[in-house]
Write a protein that holds these residues in place. Structure first.
Motif, PDB file in Angstrom:
ATOM      1  N   SER A 219       0.843  -1.200   0.000  1.00 25.31           N
ATOM      2  CA  SER A 219       0.000   0.000   0.000  1.00 25.31           C
ATOM      3  C   SER A 219       0.873   1.242   0.000  1.00 25.31           C
ATOM      4  N   LEU A 220       0.388   2.258  -0.675  1.00 17.80           N
ATOM      5  CA  LEU A 220       1.035   3.567  -0.715  1.00 17.80           C
ATOM      6  C   LEU A 220       0.018   4.620  -0.313  1.00 17.80           C
ATOM      7  N   ARG A 221       0.443   5.543   0.524  1.00 16.12           N
ATOM      8  CA  ARG A 221      -0.449   6.666   0.798  1.00 16.12           C
ATOM      9  C   ARG A 221      -0.490   7.591  -0.415  1.00 16.12           C
ATOM     10  N   GLY A 222      -1.630   8.246  -0.595  1.00 22.98           N
ATOM     11  CA  GLY A 222      -1.737   9.255  -1.632  1.00 22.98           C
ATOM     12  C   GLY A 222      -1.141  10.564  -1.146  1.00 22.98           C
ATOM     13  N   LEU A 223      -1.106  11.539  -2.028  1.00 27.47           N
ATOM     14  CA  LEU A 223      -0.489  12.820  -1.709  1.00 27.47           C
ATOM     15  C   LEU A 223      -1.372  13.961  -2.173  1.00 27.47           C
ATOM     16  N   LEU A 224      -1.495  14.952  -1.309  1.00 23.96           N
ATOM     17  CA  LEU A 224      -2.186  16.194  -1.660  1.00 23.96           C
ATOM     18  C   LEU A 224      -1.405  17.320  -1.016  1.00 23.96           C
ATOM     19  N   ASP A 225      -0.953  18.270  -1.825  1.00 28.87           N
ATOM     20  CA  ASP A 225      -0.307  19.425  -1.214  1.00 28.87           C
ATOM     21  C   ASP A 225      -0.939  20.706  -1.752  1.00 28.87           C
ATOM     22  N   GLY A 226      -0.554  21.806  -1.153  1.00 28.37           N
ATOM     23  CA  GLY A 226      -1.130  23.088  -1.552  1.00 28.37           C
ATOM     24  C   GLY A 226      -0.653  24.193  -0.633  1.00 28.37           C
ATOM     25  N   VAL A 227      -1.234  25.369  -0.803  1.00 26.54           N
ATOM     26  CA  VAL A 227      -0.819  26.553  -0.055  1.00 26.54           C
ATOM     27  C   VAL A 227      -2.032  27.205   0.601  1.00 26.54           C
ATOM     28  N   ILE A 228      -1.872  27.570   1.865  1.00 22.59           N
ATOM     29  CA  ILE A 228      -2.881  28.354   2.588  1.00 22.59           C
ATOM     30  C   ILE A 228      -2.363  29.776   2.680  1.00 22.59           C
ATOM     31  N   ALA A 338       1.469  29.367   3.932  1.00 25.23           N
ATOM     32  CA  ALA A 338       2.080  28.116   4.380  1.00 25.23           C
ATOM     33  C   ALA A 338       1.782  27.030   3.359  1.00 25.23           C
ATOM     34  N   LYS A 339       2.786  26.196   3.075  1.00 25.32           N
ATOM     35  CA  LYS A 339       2.563  25.052   2.195  1.00 25.32           C
ATOM     36  C   LYS A 339       2.362  23.808   3.050  1.00 25.32           C
ATOM     37  N   PHE A 340       1.322  23.047   2.735  1.00 24.24           N
ATOM     38  CA  PHE A 340       1.040  21.827   3.476  1.00 24.24           C
ATOM     39  C   PHE A 340       1.283  20.610   2.587  1.00 24.24           C
ATOM     40  N   SER A 341       1.624  19.514   3.226  1.00 25.53           N
ATOM     41  CA  SER A 341       1.734  18.212   2.562  1.00 25.53           C
ATOM     42  C   SER A 341       0.821  17.257   3.312  1.00 25.53           C
ATOM     43  N   LEU A 342      -0.178  16.754   2.626  1.00 28.07           N
ATOM     44  CA  LEU A 342      -1.190  15.905   3.245  1.00 28.07           C
ATOM     45  C   LEU A 342      -1.137  14.521   2.611  1.00 28.07           C
ATOM     46  N   ARG A 343      -0.756  13.535   3.407  1.00 25.13           N
ATOM     47  CA  ARG A 343      -0.704  12.152   2.933  1.00 25.13           C
ATOM     48  C   ARG A 343      -2.046  11.481   3.184  1.00 25.13           C
ATOM     49  N   LYS A 372      -7.309  32.001   1.568  1.00 22.10           N
ATOM     50  CA  LYS A 372      -7.455  31.236   0.330  1.00 22.10           C
ATOM     51  C   LYS A 372      -6.606  29.976   0.411  1.00 22.10           C
ATOM     52  N   THR A 373      -7.162  28.893  -0.118  1.00 23.14           N
ATOM     53  CA  THR A 373      -6.449  27.617  -0.152  1.00 23.14           C
ATOM     54  C   THR A 373      -6.261  27.201  -1.605  1.00 23.14           C
ATOM     55  N   TYR A 374      -5.018  27.047  -1.990  1.00 25.50           N
ATOM     56  CA  TYR A 374      -4.694  26.714  -3.377  1.00 25.50           C
ATOM     57  C   TYR A 374      -4.195  25.264  -3.456  1.00 25.50           C
ATOM     58  N   PRO A 375      -4.903  24.405  -4.206  1.00 24.89           N
ATOM     59  CA  PRO A 375      -4.438  23.013  -4.329  1.00 24.89           C
ATOM     60  C   PRO A 375      -3.202  22.929  -5.205  1.00 24.89           C
ATOM     61  N   GLY A 376      -2.366  21.929  -4.919  1.00 23.95           N
ATOM     62  CA  GLY A 376      -1.160  21.700  -5.712  1.00 23.95           C
ATOM     63  C   GLY A 376      -1.172  20.306  -6.297  1.00 23.95           C
ATOM     64  N   GLU A 377      -0.125  19.551  -6.030  1.00 25.11           N
ATOM     65  CA  GLU A 377      -0.002  18.193  -6.552  1.00 25.11           C
ATOM     66  C   GLU A 377      -1.010  17.275  -5.872  1.00 25.11           C
ATOM     67  N   ALA A 378      -1.525  16.316  -6.636  1.00 28.66           N
ATOM     68  CA  ALA A 378      -2.466  15.344  -6.074  1.00 28.66           C
ATOM     69  C   ALA A 378      -2.164  13.960  -6.644  1.00 28.66           C
ATOM     70  N   GLY A 379      -2.159  12.965  -5.781  1.00 27.14           N
ATOM     71  CA  GLY A 379      -1.949  11.589  -6.208  1.00 27.14           C
ATOM     72  C   GLY A 379      -2.788  10.654  -5.362  1.00 27.14           C
TER      73      GLY A 379
END
Length: 474
Positions: A219-228, A338-343, A372-379
């Motif tokens: 299993s692999l966690r997915g990834l979602l990052d972005g900027v607040i 701030a940039k967040f990385s959400l697994r 404002k929340t800006y989405p970035g990479e998503a997997g």
């Protein structure tokens, strides 16, 4: 060629005798394999924006030169281009078609690497692979130039031990932009789908439980990052004249960040339920040692450590843009980001998670600041059926190579393109193997590879490929 390894050996590849032949083959050529790896490490192959592209292209050329020694057909280097003039990292594909009744295996690795960061934090030159006490130090030694050498050596062994007429279809795909999230991967698949078609896909970019216990990642966690982004005013104002009624943007942003977790460290975003549970125990002392956690630091969250790392969502703030301390003045900072990385744990959807995060932030009392929340990479997350035929075969090959029972693990990190491969080739089994161990420190200073792990990873892949070729015939 050494007489100990006669071409065309036809032993049963499941036999103990064949396992010993494979181990002898790897032992006989291991110094050459390590030398090839050391050469690849000399290329600072960074696909990140702001770095010179020439070393990345030179690294791709070096991979082509390496694979040419295998006599692969249709060996080519491919670069995708975007409508905005951007270009992908150069990828290399080499193919050998299968015989009519044999499967095709796609062997994946990547030649691009992470930046080295603070050079002073390295104990050795990151661009010169240095062997110390059985480990090879340098950027890319494990992530993932060792993966390239595993595939290279396995194909060479297959040819010499089974003979050139083994018939197994082989496609080698070495990517050049994995470390920046494979932004051109979808485009590449849509344009070259037929080049990567396979019955089984081996991704050599994961990790093992330890140097002594091999693992298949299921299993692999997915990834979602972005900027607040937080804005409290149109411009900075004097903190002495106006301070008090107006909170600065850094404080408001800090309040938002603080509400992303509960007091015990659980993620506070609703709707991210865990759907998979680990079957192994991750020792807390090992975790603390491997992460370098300071003494007395309390670990966050609930549930087992393995689940917290592999199966539950996890959010970290990985960067903040605001005024530097050296440039600070007595004024109210009007904007901060701030940039967040959400697994994401297995079963979690990136788009739904982004909506849940945005709604959670909007529901906070942010004193009316513009947020404002800006989405970035998503997997997407990815899950492998550990009981599927080739997965069982891979676990047996790992067990035979290491001499200890292989286990199934999850990976807290994300490899977004794996889910894309699964979507495009739904009938193909995807096997996530690796050369890393808990002390590898991939992405960090002093990245290293345990050479015994490299040796066993090669042995395991040779055994797997030989058995795949043998089973169809027999």
């Amino acid at each position: 060629m050494n007489d100990a390894f006669p071409a065309g050996t036809r032993l049963d590849p499941y036999s103990a005798a064949f396992v010993e032949i494979v181990k002898e083959w790897v032992e006989h050529r291991f110094s050459h394999i390590v030398a090839e790896l050391k050469h690849l490490v000399t290329y600072p192959s960074l696909a990140f924006e702001g770095y010179e592209r020439a070393p990345l292209e030179a690294s791709a050329d070096a991979v082509v030169t390496l694979l040419q020694k295998l006599g692969l057909q249709e060996l080519q280097q491919l670069t995708e281009h975007g409508s905005d003039g951007t270009a992908s990292g150069p990828a290399i594909i080499g193919r050998r078609p299968s015989a009519a009744n044999k499967p095709t295996v796609l062997l994946y690795a990547h030649h691009d690497v992470q930046p080295v960061g603070d050079r002073a934090a390295w104990n050795t030159d990151p661009w010169e692979a240095t062997e110390i006490n059985g480990r090879l130090y340098g950027r890319g030694t494990a992530d993932d130039k060792a993966g390239i050498l595993v595939h290279y050596a396995a194909i060479q062994a297959l040819e010499e031990l089974l003979g050139a007429d083994h018939g197994l279809g082989l496609t080698v795909f070495i990517e050049g932009e994995e470390e920046i999230g494979s932004p051109f991967f979808s485009q590449f698949l849509s344009r070259h789908k037929e080049l990567l078609e396979a019955d089984t896909i081996i991704v050599a970019d994961s990790a093992n439980w330890s140097t002594d216990v091999p693992a298949l990642t299921t299993s692999l966690r997915g990834l979602l990052d972005g900027v607040i982004e937080v804005t409290v005013a149109e411009h900075p104002v004097h903190s002495g004249l106006f301070g008090g009624p107006m909170l600065d943007a850094i404080t408001v942003l800090s309040r938002i960040i603080a509400q992303l977790h509960t007091p015990d460290g659980e993620l506070a975003i609703p709707g991210l339920e865990q759907s998979r549970w680990a079957e192994v125990v991750y020792d807390e002392d090992d975790y603390r040692s491997q992460t370098g956690a300071v003494e007395g630091f309390r670990l966050a969250g609930k549930g087992t450590l393995a689940d917290r790392m592999w199966n539950k969502a996890a959010l970290n703030i990985i960067g903040i843009d605001t005024k530097r301390i050296s440039e600070a003045s007595n004024s109210i900072v009007h904007t901060a980001s701030a940039k967040f990385s959400l697994r994401l744990g297995p079963g979690m959807d990136p788009q739904k998670t982004m909506s849940a995060l945005t709604n959670h932030i909007e529901a906070m009392d942010n004193f009316g600041a513009t947020v404002k929340t800006y989405p970035g990479e998503a997997g997407k997350p990815f899950v492998v059926d550990g009981g599927a035929p080739y997965s069982r075969m891979m676990k047996q090959a790992l067990t035979d190579a290491w001499g200890s029972e292989a286990i199934e693990i999850g990976l807290g990190g994300s490899i977004p393109f794996v889910a894309e491969l699964a979507a495009v080739y739904p009938e193909a089994e995807i096997l996530l193997t690796g050369i890393e161990d808990p002390d590898t420190r991939a992405h960090a200073p002093n990245e290293s590879l345990d050479l015994s792990v490299l040796r066993h990873a090669i042995e395991a892949e040779v055994l797997l490929l030989a058995r795949m070729a043998y089973d169809v015939v027999e």
